[in-house]
Design a protein around this motif. Structure first.
Motif, PDB file in Angstrom:
ATOM      1  N   ARG A 160     -39.542  18.627  67.477  1.00 35.71           N
ATOM      2  CA  ARG A 160     -40.164  18.992  68.748  1.00 35.71           C
ATOM      3  C   ARG A 160     -41.338  19.944  68.537  1.00 35.71           C
ATOM      4  N   THR A 161     -41.142  20.914  67.639  1.00 36.82           N
ATOM      5  CA  THR A 161     -42.218  21.883  67.364  1.00 36.82           C
ATOM      6  C   THR A 161     -43.441  21.183  66.809  1.00 36.82           C
ATOM      7  N   LEU A 162     -43.234  20.276  65.872  1.00 40.86           N
ATOM      8  CA  LEU A 162     -44.361  19.572  65.257  1.00 40.86           C
ATOM      9  C   LEU A 162     -45.064  18.681  66.269  1.00 40.86           C
ATOM     10  N   GLN A 163     -44.314  18.079  67.173  1.00 44.84           N
ATOM     11  CA  GLN A 163     -44.923  17.225  68.192  1.00 44.84           C
ATOM     12  C   GLN A 163     -45.824  18.021  69.131  1.00 44.84           C
ATOM     13  N   ARG A 164     -45.480  19.320  69.344  1.00 42.75           N
ATOM     14  CA  ARG A 164     -46.284  20.158  70.238  1.00 42.75           C
ATOM     15  C   ARG A 164     -47.550  20.703  69.558  1.00 42.75           C
ATOM     16  N   ILE A 165     -47.610  20.641  68.236  1.00 46.91           N
ATOM     17  CA  ILE A 165     -48.808  21.122  67.535  1.00 46.91           C
ATOM     18  C   ILE A 165     -49.936  20.111  67.751  1.00 46.91           C
ATOM     19  N   PRO A 166     -51.064  20.549  68.300  1.00 44.24           N
ATOM     20  CA  PRO A 166     -52.127  19.592  68.644  1.00 44.24           C
ATOM     21  C   PRO A 166     -52.873  19.074  67.424  1.00 44.24           C
ATOM     22  N   LYS A 167     -53.478  17.910  67.606  1.00 45.88           N
ATOM     23  CA  LYS A 167     -54.360  17.360  66.573  1.00 45.88           C
ATOM     24  C   LYS A 167     -55.633  18.190  66.482  1.00 45.88           C
ATOM     25  N   GLY A 168     -56.269  18.122  65.338  1.00 45.47           N
ATOM     26  CA  GLY A 168     -57.580  18.756  65.181  1.00 45.47           C
ATOM     27  C   GLY A 168     -57.479  20.236  64.872  1.00 45.47           C
ATOM     28  N   LEU A 169     -58.363  20.729  64.010  1.00 43.50           N
ATOM     29  CA  LEU A 169     -58.319  22.126  63.596  1.00 43.50           C
ATOM     30  C   LEU A 169     -58.590  23.076  64.757  1.00 43.50           C
TER      31      LEU A 169
END
Length: 793
Positions: A319-328
């Protein structure tokens, strides 16, 4: 590394048998090595690997088999697509795509290959915007020269004579250093040379432009040696692309093998986390898939995202990784928001810490940063203060790291984010410079009051740092009421600081009686000019002379004269607005300004043209300007041609110009040929020109053949100047005028000029008599160079 021994009483340099670094005994005036070694690229590479991690096992290996690298390493300079010369190769990519790691891999693999096969020589330089020793064009070339000389002592032959002729001044001239660099690279006796310049975009903009222009000019010439190969990595900024697209170039992301490297890197990170957090195979697979979907080929994003997972339990990790947005940029925004939320304070201390890390001219240590930001200063125990600061820095959520007790931004893209529009300008860069300048001045004031106060690491930084930050802050810097004593007309506090500055390397000759206007001129701080002028307005007529904008220091220079020869054109304008007087010495300083001669001269002519007289000394200064001579001379001829007479002294200065002598002489011949007389002194000046003597002499022989007489004195000058190429040129083209006198032979023998002596014996042996004077001259030469086995060369 080859070894060279000097027999006899040589007081300049002794190079013994070297295994690794050069060990030399040099008198203070000839300590050339310290000018090249402000930074060690080998150590910089190791530090970069610790900061970013080296290539993951199994990655990067494919790059050596690509067409681009194969062509760059090729035995001859070939022509690539669209007639691109392959001696320069540009590899580019967006932030975080592994350019520097690829450069590290190439540096290590090629160094090992060349060491085992004797197939070439490698030098490299890793640019870094966070270090003032690693973000300038001159630093890049000095770092490359240092490595070339370390590996081939013979290459000192291209450096030492020029250093002995010009001293420390040589190492301030990019053009002079580039000329030495290209000549060393082309040296046939030491084989093919390869150079890697990583992260060119991290150089300051002026240095970036200088390097790009020089690469274009040098490698567009068909005469450049096939021994010279240069690889550049950078971001694909438009201004860089405009210059480097003429060479073979490739986006790292376009290599199909690159995705395999990304997958290997993901697998390495997932396995590390799985071992630490005991993931099940299902969780491992889910994390792997999400990383592959979101990474977009950006290694930095993968590393940061996995860093955020290290303290998350396995039940929440997906879940945590899914919430991390794409792009720097999106990821940095999330990290910044989390850091501000976790911060115990209102966020101002956190912002201040990041600001100091972003704008400092070199990385600050943990304790220096604590002092700069006034963190935990009430804690007298240093160990405890250090621990508390470490913990505070860790709250920056991977944006900032500690390496070797220095605080660094993890990546340059973080600075771009913090000062750019993506974070709504979380850090105002000019204000950050001003705030750091204020902190430095506060510390200096406190230390000037208490002579017993210990000199901390940050106080050393403050000594030279406040003025540079004040300049870079531009209009954001103003004199604070609390710091008035430092900026008074007569300030014991500032005089104490100036004494400390004079003890620092590079400022030993700073004159005394250095007014606040002179301080403004030396460091380019425009705000101080207005402040000092306002102080003067408050003084009585009796006191006013002490804060006069045209006051002179102990060397007799006014602030405007000082500024006219400096790196800061804006300060010239500021002083003119406040009544700075344009004297002949000011104009002369502008004409000789290596850095901004054309800009400063144009400013003076625009603002005060009717007050300016172009004297012979001014024209001479322009003719001898080794960086801007041609452009300054052209400007003077265009704007003030009716005032200018091209005297013998002017032509002599141009002929001896070691930076762009050929260009200045050609300009004078084109524009003022009817005024020019080629005297013996002019020819001798060309003969003694280490960098452009051969080109200047060829120009004179081509354009002024009937005006030149090759006298015995000229031949003696050439013989004593170690310039065998000019001697060859004269023997080939004017041999019928040259007589080899006893004086010439004695001069050669006395200088132990074996190349010229061999040349004359081969071509004019029947004219040479070895007299007693010649034998005495040779016997008196105590600086004889011999090879490592003790035999003469």
């Amino acid at each position: 590394m080859e070894s060279i021994s000097f027999h006899g009483n040589n007081d300049r340099i002794q190079v013994g048998i070297n295994h690794g670094s050069i060990n030399n005994s040099v008198s203070p005036g000839y300590d050339w090595q310290r000018f090249l070694s402000r930074t060690n690229p080998v150590e910089d590479k190791k530090a970069l690997k610790r900061k970013k991690g080296g290539p993951a096992p199994g990655t990067c290996e494919w790059v050596l088999r690509t067409e681009e690298i194969t062509a760059w390493l090729g035995s001859e300079p070939t022509v690539g697509p669209e007639s691109q010369p392959t001696q320069v190769l540009w590899l580019h990519g967006n932030p975080g795509t592994g350019k520097s790691i690829m450069a590290v891999y190439l540096a290590e693999e090629l160094a090992a290959t060349f060491s085992n096969t004797d197939g070439g020589t490698l030098a490299y330089f890793f640019c870094d915007s966070g270090f003032d020793t690693r973000n300038t064009a001159i630093s890049v070339i000095k770092g490359l020269l240092y490595q070339l000389v370390e590996q081939h002592a013979k290459l000192l032959d291209y450096l030492l004579p020029k250093y002995h002729a010009r001293g420390a001044e040589l190492f301030a001239s990019f053009d002079a250093l580039w000329e030495i660099f290209i000549t060393m690279m082309a040296d046939e006796n030491t084989g093919r040379k390869y150079c890697i310049i990583d992260a060119l975009d991290e150089c300051d903009r002026e240095s970036q432009d200088t390097l790009l222009q020089q690469l274009e000019e040098t490698f567009r010439s068909p005469n450049v040696s096939p021994n010279v190969r240069i690889l550049v990595t950078s971001r694909p900024y438009p201004e860089i692309r405009e210059s480097l697209q003429i060479f073979p170039n490739k986006d790292l992301a376009s290599f199909p093998q690159r995705q395999k490297d990304v997958n290997i890197f993901i697998e390495e990170k997932v396995n590390f986390l799985a071992k630490r957090k005991k993931y099940t195979d299902k969780v491992k697979g889910q994390i792997r898939e999400i990383l592959q979907d979101k990474a977009d080929g950006t290694f930095l994003w993968i590393g940061l995202a996995c860093g955020e997972l290290k303290d998350i339990p396995s039940s929440s990790v997906v879940r945590t990784l899914q919430r991390i947005p794409k792009g720097l940029t999106s990821l940095y925004t999330k990290l910044l928001e989390a850091a501000l939320k976790d911060s115990e304070s209102t966020g101002n201390d956190f912002r201040h810490l990041l600001s100091c890390v972003v704008v400092s001219s070199r990385p600050l240590t943990v304790l220096e940063l604590a002092e700069a930001c006034q963190l935990y200063q009430e804690e007298e125990d240093l160990e405890t203060r250090l621990q508390f600061t470490h913990e505070y820095i860790e709250s920056c959520r991977l944006m900032v790291i500690i390496q070797d007790e220095k605080v660094l931004l993890l990546h340059k893209s973080i600075k771009d984010f913090l000062v750019g529009t993506g974070s709504s300008n979380f850090i105002q860069e000019l204000e950050a410079h001003a705030r750091l300048a204020y902190r430095c001045v506060d510390l200096l004031i406190a230390q000037s009051r208490d002579a017993n106060q210990s000199r901390s690491g940050f106080s050393v930084y403050a000594t030279y740092g406040w003025a540079n930050h004040a300049r870079m802050a531009e209009s954001s810097f103003t004199v604070q009421c609390s710091q008035a004593e430092f900026f008074e007309v007569d300030s014991p506090c500032r005089e104490w600081w100036l004494r400390r500055v004079r003890a620092e390397y590079g400022f030993e000759t700073l004159p005394t009686r250095f007014s606040i206007f002179h301080v403004a001129a030396e460091w380019g701080i425009c705000a101080l000019v207005d402040h000092a002028a306002e102080l003067g307005a408050q003084k009585s007529d009796r006191e006013c002379f002490r804060v006069d904008v045209n006051c002179v220091n102990h060397s007799g220079k006014t602030p405007l004269e000082h500024a006219a020869g400096s790196r800061w054109p804006n300060i010239v304008n500021a002083l003119l607005k406040r009544g700075g007087m344009v004297t002949t010495e000011v104009v002369k300083a502008a004409a000789g300004n290596w850095f901004y001669g054309e800009a400063v001269m144009a400013l003076l002519l625009d603002r005060c043209g009717d007050q300016i007289t172009i004297t012979d000394e001014v024209v001479k200064a322009a003719a001898g300007n080794e960086e801007n001579g041609k452009t300054v001379m052209a400007l003077l001829l265009d704007r003030c041609g009716d005032q200018i007479t091209i005297t013998d002294e002017v032509v002599k200065a141009a002929a001896g110009n070691g930076g762009n002598g050929e260009a200045v002489v050609a300009l004078l011949l084109d524009r003022c040929g009817d005024q020019i007389t080629i005297t013996d002194e002019v020819v001798k000046a060309a003969a003694g020109n280490w960098f452009y003597g051969e080109a200047v002499m060829a120009l004179l022989l081509d354009r002024c053949r009937d005006l030149i007489t090759i006298s015995d004195e000229v031949v003696s000058t050439i013989a004593g100047a170690f310039n065998d190429k000019i001697m060859t040129q004269l023997l080939d083209r004017r041999g019928d005028q040259i007589t080899i006198t006893d004086e010439v032979v004695s001069t050669i023998a006395g200088a132990f000029n074996d190349k010229i002596m061999t040349q004359l014996l081969d071509r004019r042996g029947d004219q040479i008599t070895i007299t007693d004077e010649v034998v005495k001259a040779a016997a008196g030469n105590e600086g004889e160079w011999r090879s490592s086995d003790g035999t003469p060369p």
